[in-house]
Design a protein around this motif. Structure first.
Motif, short mmCIF file in Angstrom:
data_model
loop_
_atom_site.label_atom_id
_atom_site.label_comp_id
_atom_site.label_asym_id
_atom_site.label_seq_id
_atom_site.Cartn_x
_atom_site.Cartn_y
_atom_site.Cartn_z
N LEU A 1 45.22 43.32 60.86
CA LEU A 1 44.01 42.79 60.23
C LEU A 1 44.10 43.08 58.73
CD1 LEU A 1 41.18 41.51 60.25
CD2 LEU A 1 40.25 43.80 60.73
N LEU A 2 44.21 42.00 57.93
CA LEU A 2 44.28 42.12 56.48
C LEU A 2 42.92 41.73 55.90
CD1 LEU A 2 45.74 42.41 53.75
CD2 LEU A 2 46.58 40.07 54.03
N VAL A 3 42.29 42.67 55.19
CA VAL A 3 40.93 42.47 54.70
C VAL A 3 40.94 42.43 53.17
CG1 VAL A 3 38.56 43.35 54.69
CG2 VAL A 3 40.02 43.68 56.71
N GLY A 4 40.46 41.32 52.62
CA GLY A 4 40.33 41.18 51.17
C GLY A 4 38.99 41.68 50.68
N SER A 5 38.67 41.37 49.43
CA SER A 5 37.46 41.91 48.80
C SER A 5 36.33 40.90 48.71
CB SER A 5 37.80 42.41 47.39
OG SER A 5 38.38 41.36 46.62
N GLY A 6 36.46 39.76 49.40
CA GLY A 6 35.39 38.77 49.39
C GLY A 6 34.13 39.29 50.05
N PRO A 7 32.97 38.72 49.72
CA PRO A 7 31.69 39.19 50.26
C PRO A 7 31.63 39.22 51.78
CG PRO A 7 31.32 37.64 48.46
CD PRO A 7 32.79 37.62 48.74
N SER A 8 32.38 38.33 52.44
CA SER A 8 32.31 38.30 53.91
C SER A 8 32.86 39.57 54.54
CB SER A 8 33.07 37.08 54.45
OG SER A 8 34.46 37.19 54.19
N ALA A 9 33.75 40.28 53.85
CA ALA A 9 34.29 41.53 54.39
C ALA A 9 33.19 42.57 54.55
CB ALA A 9 35.40 42.06 53.49
N LEU B 1 46.96 40.37 47.52
CA LEU B 1 46.86 39.65 48.78
C LEU B 1 48.24 39.24 49.27
CD1 LEU B 1 45.58 37.93 51.05
CD2 LEU B 1 45.20 36.13 49.33
N PHE B 2 49.02 38.61 48.43
CA PHE B 2 50.32 38.09 48.88
C PHE B 2 51.41 39.17 48.88
CE2 PHE B 2 48.07 34.22 47.54
CZ PHE B 2 48.09 33.59 48.77
N TYR B 3 51.25 40.16 48.03
CA TYR B 3 52.14 41.32 48.10
C TYR B 3 52.02 41.97 49.47
CZ TYR B 3 53.61 46.17 47.37
OH TYR B 3 54.19 47.41 47.49
N ALA B 4 50.79 42.24 49.90
CA ALA B 4 50.56 42.87 51.20
C ALA B 4 50.99 41.94 52.33
CB ALA B 4 49.09 43.24 51.35
N LEU B 5 50.69 40.65 52.18
CA LEU B 5 51.01 39.69 53.24
C LEU B 5 52.51 39.58 53.45
CD1 LEU B 5 49.72 37.78 55.25
CD2 LEU B 5 49.74 35.99 53.50
N CYS B 6 53.29 39.59 52.38
CA CYS B 6 54.74 39.54 52.52
C CYS B 6 55.26 40.74 53.32
CB CYS B 6 55.40 39.50 51.15
SG CYS B 6 55.30 37.89 50.35
N TYR B 7 54.73 41.91 53.01
CA TYR B 7 55.12 43.11 53.76
C TYR B 7 54.78 42.96 55.24
CZ TYR B 7 54.86 47.90 55.55
OH TYR B 7 55.01 49.03 56.31
N LEU B 8 53.59 42.46 55.53
CA LEU B 8 53.14 42.34 56.92
C LEU B 8 53.90 41.25 57.67
CD1 LEU B 8 49.30 42.69 56.27
CD2 LEU B 8 50.88 44.45 57.09
N ILE C 1 46.40 29.89 45.23
CA ILE C 1 46.42 30.63 46.49
C ILE C 1 46.80 29.72 47.65
CG2 ILE C 1 44.94 31.85 48.15
CD1 ILE C 1 43.52 33.09 45.72
N ASP C 2 46.22 28.52 47.68
CA ASP C 2 46.56 27.57 48.73
C ASP C 2 48.05 27.22 48.72
OD1 ASP C 2 43.95 27.46 49.58
OD2 ASP C 2 43.46 25.64 48.46
N LYS C 3 48.59 27.09 47.51
CA LYS C 3 50.02 26.76 47.39
C LYS C 3 50.89 27.88 47.95
CE LYS C 3 53.62 25.65 44.03
NZ LYS C 3 53.96 25.48 42.60
N ILE C 4 50.53 29.12 47.64
CA ILE C 4 51.34 30.25 48.13
C ILE C 4 51.18 30.39 49.64
CG2 ILE C 4 51.78 32.73 47.94
CD1 ILE C 4 50.77 32.61 45.08
N ILE D 1 46.23 50.98 55.84
CA ILE D 1 47.04 50.86 54.64
C ILE D 1 46.18 50.30 53.51
CG2 ILE D 1 48.89 49.54 53.55
CD1 ILE D 1 50.43 49.64 56.12
N LYS D 2 46.31 50.89 52.33
CA LYS D 2 45.74 50.30 51.11
C LYS D 2 46.90 49.80 50.27
CE LYS D 2 41.31 52.60 50.74
NZ LYS D 2 40.36 53.26 49.84
N ALA D 3 46.88 48.51 49.97
CA ALA D 3 47.99 47.89 49.25
C ALA D 3 47.58 47.56 47.82
CB ALA D 3 48.43 46.61 49.96
N ALA D 4 48.48 47.81 46.88
CA ALA D 4 48.22 47.48 45.48
C ALA D 4 49.54 47.21 44.78
CB ALA D 4 47.49 48.64 44.78
N CYS D 5 49.55 46.22 43.89
CA CYS D 5 50.75 45.96 43.10
C CYS D 5 50.42 45.57 41.67
CB CYS D 5 51.60 44.87 43.75
SG CYS D 5 50.84 43.23 43.74
N ASN D 6 49.14 45.41 41.36
CA ASN D 6 48.70 45.01 40.03
C ASN D 6 48.46 46.27 39.19
OD1 ASN D 6 46.96 44.38 37.83
ND2 ASN D 6 46.45 42.45 38.81
#
Length: 539
Positions: free
Chosen positions: A359-367, A472-479, A505-508, A401-406
């Motif tokens: 389960l990958l959770v972003g920072s959008g309000p729905s989370a 988002l995509f850094y973590a997704l690639c790992y997963l 984002i849609d393109k990636i 896991i907390k993922a960060a690359c920025n």
């Protein structure tokens, strides 16, 4: 010597509304301002554009025909010299922008916004504009950044160009009256054309700098109504008028001007909120282009801590030429320029426990809105929980896991990462550059590297290649390297409608989806394409 005001409200103010002023606004403005100034700069004549811009970005002769232009002032437009840098035929480009000679056009002056580096091809622009009958004005940007040697060369070249006026522009907004005196004295003694100043108000000295320029021999002052202009704005036309003319000449009768300020300019000021503040002052001190500040504040993408971290990064590099249009590149640039310290090999390596789902959770309000349901989902389905950066509304002990690359966002939350108990997923370069040599031995760290390449997307078990530093995509690639049947997503809501980041984002998502068999399934509302959509309440 007669002082002349050039009002550039429409041109400089256009950086806020993409030069899309209404016809009513333009006509009322012309009636109001023409009584008090010598020159009105109507807008730009852009040779290139990448997106929609209003009519005053082009200020075409045909478009101007709809207006009653008072005949007691001269009218100007501005060119960007950089538009011609790679031109195959400068004369052809000038003819395209100015199909009419000056005797057939409402425009009589053309200002060229230029840097010293543009001088090699400036003469061809100037000569052809003069051939077409226009008065040509050079507006030399970033005047605070030139050396004495460069000033000497500039004076020599300006005398060769022989423009109608030579303007200095305090693009970074960092000049004070003493520095203005020093610079203007050089030009006053060494060039043979009238001088002008375009003062920015980052540190609240635009009016004082403009008046000081007059005392040092300048004839022309740039100003805008209420100071409207890019970033912190400019010297205020109404204040210059009041200080220089009102007491001396009763013909400067202010009713029409102040009425326009109240009825038309105040609503714009309330909407766009231009003007100096602590961030613009800091940007001037750090020699950061004010357009960068404007972009950071307008996008509302960064916290104040992140903005200060961007400033601290830009302060240490040659950043004065980074423009507001390049703001999205700063994060990538900062990653590429992380301090190359001795590699830290003391951090503990960590192997993940067994898990069934992800389960990958972003920072959008729905989370946040569906946090309790998502937490229950993670527990019931033995999920590896992955959250981005420091934001997390819930945890799963031992499986989080907390993922960060920025780097910019990571530095903003450095203390949190140094002390958090969750598993960290970080590029080695980020660890080496930011962590102390003796990391808390109780921390659990997984290294997964990232390479930035504008046109490549890919991943392995150990690293990924992406066009940006989106966590988002850094973590997704790992997963994705785990090759699970599904990866469940939440809090990946998307930006507001029309935001171009959604397209990226849609393109990636698409590029990744065609490389793997894993299903990417959003459990909370998301506007993004190229992923599957379901509901947390369906499980």
């Amino acid at each position: 010597m007669v002082t002349k005001i050039l009002d550039c409200t429409l041109r400089d103010g256009g950086y806020y509304n993409k030069w899309n002023f209404s016809d009513e606004f333009v006509q009322k403005y012309l009636y109001a301002i023409s009584k008090y100034v010598s020159i009105v700069e109507l807008g730009l004549r852009l040779l290139k554009t990448k997106d929609f811009k209003g009519p005053l970005a082009f200020t075409k002769d045909k478009w101007l025909q709809k207006f009653d232009l008072p005949n007691n002032v001269e009218y100007a437009v501005m060119l960007n010299a950089a538009d011609f840098k790679d031109s195959d035929n400068i004369k052809k480009d000038i003819d395209y922008l100015f199909p009419l000679n000056s005797d057939k056009s409402k425009i009589s002056l053309v200002r060229i916004a230029s840097r010293f580096s543009d001088f090699p091809f400036l003469s061809e622009i100037i000569n052809h504009l003069k051939f077409k009958g226009f008065k040509v004005v050079i507006n030399l940007m970033q005047i605070s950044e030139y050396s004495e040697k460069e000033f000497s060369i500039i004076c020599h070249e300006i005398n060769k160009f022989s423009p109608y006026i030579f303007y200095i522009a305090d693009s970074l907004g960092c000049l004070n009256p003493k520095k203005v005196s020093s610079i203007l004295n050089v030009f006053y003694k060494n060039i043979n054309v009238p001088l002008g100043i375009h003062a920015h108000d980052n540190i609240g000295l635009a009016r004082q700098n403009s008046i000081q320029a007059l005392n040092c021999g300048a004839t022309y002052l740039d100003a805008t109504l209420l100071g409207m202009g890019r970033g912190a704005g400019n010297a205020k036309t109404e204040e210059i008028i009041l200080e220089l003319f009102y007491k001396e000449n009763d013909s400067y009768y202010l009713i029409s001007l102040f009425e326009f300020l109240h009825n038309y300019m105040r609503p714009l000021k309330n909407k766009f909120n231009w003007g100096g503040d602590y961030l613009y002052m800091l940007s001037a001190m750090y020699k950061i282009h004010p357009g960068v500040v404007q972009s950071l504040l307008t996008e509302r993408r960064y916290s104040m801590v992140e903005i200060i971290n961007i400033f601290n990064f830009l302060r240490d590099i040659e950043s004065k030429n980074i423009s507001y249009s390049q703001i999205n590149e700063i994060e990538v640039f900062s990653y590429a320029n992380l301090d190359k310290s001795e590699k830290n090999k003391n951090y503990p390596k960590f192997e993940l426990p067994f898990f069934d789902n992800i389960l990958l959770v972003g920072s959008g309000p729905s989370a946040e809105k569906y946090a309790s349901e998502l937490k229950q989902f993670a527990e019931n389905n033995n999920c590896l929980l992955v959250t981005l950066n420091s934001i997390s509304s819930f945890t799963r002990e031992g499986f989080h896991i907390k993922a960060a690359c920025n780097p910019i966002r990571f530095i903003a939350d450095k203390e949190h990462f140094l002390n958090c108990k969750e598993i960290l997923l970080l590029p080695e370069k980020l660890i080496d550059s930011i962590y102390p040599k003796n990391i808390n031995k109780s921390q659990k760290i997984i290294t997964y590297n990232i390479k930035i390449a504008s046109d490549l997307i890919g991943f392995t078990n150990h690293s990924c290649t992406l066009p940006n530093t989106l966590s988002l995509f850094y973590a997704l690639c790992y997963l994705l390297s785990f090759k699970k049947a599904n990866i469940f997503l939440a809090g990946i809501d998307g930006y507001s409608k029309g935001d171009t980041r959604n397209d990226l984002i849609d393109k990636i998502f698409y590029e990744l989806s065609i490389k793997v068999d894993t299903n990417l399934i959003a459990l909370t509302p998301s506007i993004h394409k190229n992923i599957l959509h379901n509901s947390i309440f369906n499980f």
